[in-house]
Motif scaffolding. Sequence first.
Motif, short mmCIF file in Angstrom:
data_model
loop_
_atom_site.label_atom_id
_atom_site.label_comp_id
_atom_site.label_asym_id
_atom_site.label_seq_id
_atom_site.Cartn_x
_atom_site.Cartn_y
_atom_site.Cartn_z
N PHE A 166 46.48 -13.11 -15.46
CA PHE A 166 46.67 -11.69 -15.21
C PHE A 166 45.36 -11.04 -14.78
CE2 PHE A 166 46.68 -7.26 -16.66
CZ PHE A 166 47.74 -6.78 -15.90
N SER A 167 44.25 -11.41 -15.42
CA SER A 167 42.94 -10.85 -15.06
C SER A 167 42.56 -11.25 -13.65
CB SER A 167 41.87 -11.33 -16.03
OG SER A 167 42.14 -10.85 -17.33
N ALA A 168 42.80 -12.49 -13.28
CA ALA A 168 42.47 -12.94 -11.93
C ALA A 168 43.31 -12.19 -10.90
CB ALA A 168 42.71 -14.44 -11.81
N HIS A 169 44.58 -11.95 -11.20
CA HIS A 169 45.44 -11.20 -10.30
C HIS A 169 44.94 -9.77 -10.14
CE1 HIS A 169 48.95 -9.77 -8.21
NE2 HIS A 169 49.09 -8.83 -9.13
N ALA A 170 44.48 -9.14 -11.21
CA ALA A 170 43.97 -7.77 -11.15
C ALA A 170 42.73 -7.70 -10.26
CB ALA A 170 43.65 -7.26 -12.54
N ASP A 171 41.84 -8.70 -10.32
CA ASP A 171 40.64 -8.71 -9.49
C ASP A 171 41.00 -8.82 -8.01
OD1 ASP A 171 39.08 -8.47 -11.70
OD2 ASP A 171 38.57 -10.61 -11.82
N VAL A 172 41.95 -9.67 -7.68
CA VAL A 172 42.36 -9.84 -6.30
C VAL A 172 42.98 -8.56 -5.78
CG1 VAL A 172 43.98 -11.05 -4.79
CG2 VAL A 172 42.64 -12.32 -6.46
N THR A 173 43.78 -7.88 -6.59
CA THR A 173 44.41 -6.63 -6.18
C THR A 173 43.35 -5.58 -5.88
OG1 THR A 173 46.33 -7.12 -7.52
CG2 THR A 173 46.05 -4.85 -6.85
N THR A 215 40.42 -1.56 2.73
CA THR A 215 41.39 -0.75 3.45
C THR A 215 40.90 -0.48 4.87
OG1 THR A 215 42.04 0.31 1.39
CG2 THR A 215 42.63 1.45 3.40
N HIS A 216 41.79 -0.57 5.83
CA HIS A 216 41.45 -0.28 7.22
C HIS A 216 41.20 1.22 7.37
CE1 HIS A 216 41.50 -0.31 11.56
NE2 HIS A 216 42.40 0.64 11.53
N LEU A 217 40.10 1.59 7.99
CA LEU A 217 39.78 2.98 8.24
C LEU A 217 40.11 3.32 9.69
CD1 LEU A 217 36.33 3.26 6.45
CD2 LEU A 217 38.55 4.05 5.62
N ASP A 218 40.75 4.45 9.89
CA ASP A 218 41.09 4.94 11.22
C ASP A 218 39.98 5.90 11.65
OD1 ASP A 218 42.30 5.85 13.52
OD2 ASP A 218 43.75 7.12 12.47
N ASP A 260 39.60 11.04 12.52
CA ASP A 260 40.52 9.92 12.70
C ASP A 260 41.19 10.04 14.07
OD1 ASP A 260 42.51 11.85 12.39
OD2 ASP A 260 43.21 11.08 10.46
N SER A 261 42.09 9.14 14.40
CA SER A 261 42.71 9.13 15.73
C SER A 261 43.56 10.36 16.02
CB SER A 261 43.55 7.86 15.91
OG SER A 261 44.59 7.83 14.95
N SER A 262 43.96 11.09 14.99
CA SER A 262 44.73 12.32 15.21
C SER A 262 43.83 13.55 15.28
CB SER A 262 45.79 12.49 14.11
OG SER A 262 45.14 12.74 12.87
N GLY A 263 42.50 13.35 15.14
CA GLY A 263 41.57 14.47 15.21
C GLY A 263 41.31 15.16 13.88
N THR A 264 41.84 14.59 12.79
CA THR A 264 41.64 15.17 11.46
C THR A 264 40.27 14.74 10.93
OG1 THR A 264 44.01 15.02 11.04
CG2 THR A 264 42.58 15.33 9.12
N GLN A 265 39.50 15.73 10.45
CA GLN A 265 38.19 15.43 9.87
C GLN A 265 38.37 14.90 8.47
OE1 GLN A 265 35.04 18.29 10.46
NE2 GLN A 265 34.17 17.81 8.46
N LYS A 266 37.69 13.79 8.16
CA LYS A 266 37.77 13.16 6.85
C LYS A 266 36.38 12.82 6.36
CE LYS A 266 42.40 11.43 7.35
NZ LYS A 266 43.32 10.36 7.05
N VAL A 267 36.25 12.60 5.05
CA VAL A 267 34.98 12.27 4.43
C VAL A 267 35.18 11.01 3.60
CG1 VAL A 267 33.24 13.03 2.77
CG2 VAL A 267 34.24 14.67 4.36
N LEU A 268 34.21 10.08 3.72
CA LEU A 268 34.24 8.84 2.95
C LEU A 268 32.95 8.73 2.16
CD1 LEU A 268 35.48 6.01 2.32
CD2 LEU A 268 34.17 5.18 4.29
N ASP A 269 33.05 8.66 0.84
CA ASP A 269 31.90 8.45 -0.04
C ASP A 269 31.85 6.97 -0.38
OD1 ASP A 269 32.65 11.52 -1.68
OD2 ASP A 269 31.04 11.16 -0.25
N TYR A 270 30.65 6.37 -0.30
CA TYR A 270 30.50 4.95 -0.56
C TYR A 270 29.08 4.65 -1.02
CZ TYR A 270 28.44 4.94 4.14
OH TYR A 270 27.66 5.20 5.24
#
Length: 84
Positions: free
Chosen positions: A20-27, A34-37, A63-73
């Motif tokens: 179960f722990s190994a499955h949680a890490d893979v998830t 995640t693919h970013l647009d 993004d491709s629709s012209g919506t402004q987005k912010v990504l913190d990393y």
Amino acid sequence: MNWSKFFAAGFFAVLNVAAFSAHADVTNESQARTHLDIKQVISIVDNSGGNCGIVNARMTYLDSSGTQKVLDYSKFAECGNQGS
């Protein structure tokens, strides 16, 4: 009481928890990829302040629709004294 059955049941319980722990890490790993647009990057800023190491960063983009987005990393800081 039959001890071999008791130990076998305990062994399989431990295997189930480990699986179960190994499955949680893979998830979690697949969710992090995640693919970013991103059509256009507006700005990228970080809080390195000239320090080396891992720092927080923020990218503002459209993004491709012209919506402004912010990504913190988190990222490695760009250290000016590398290779000196």
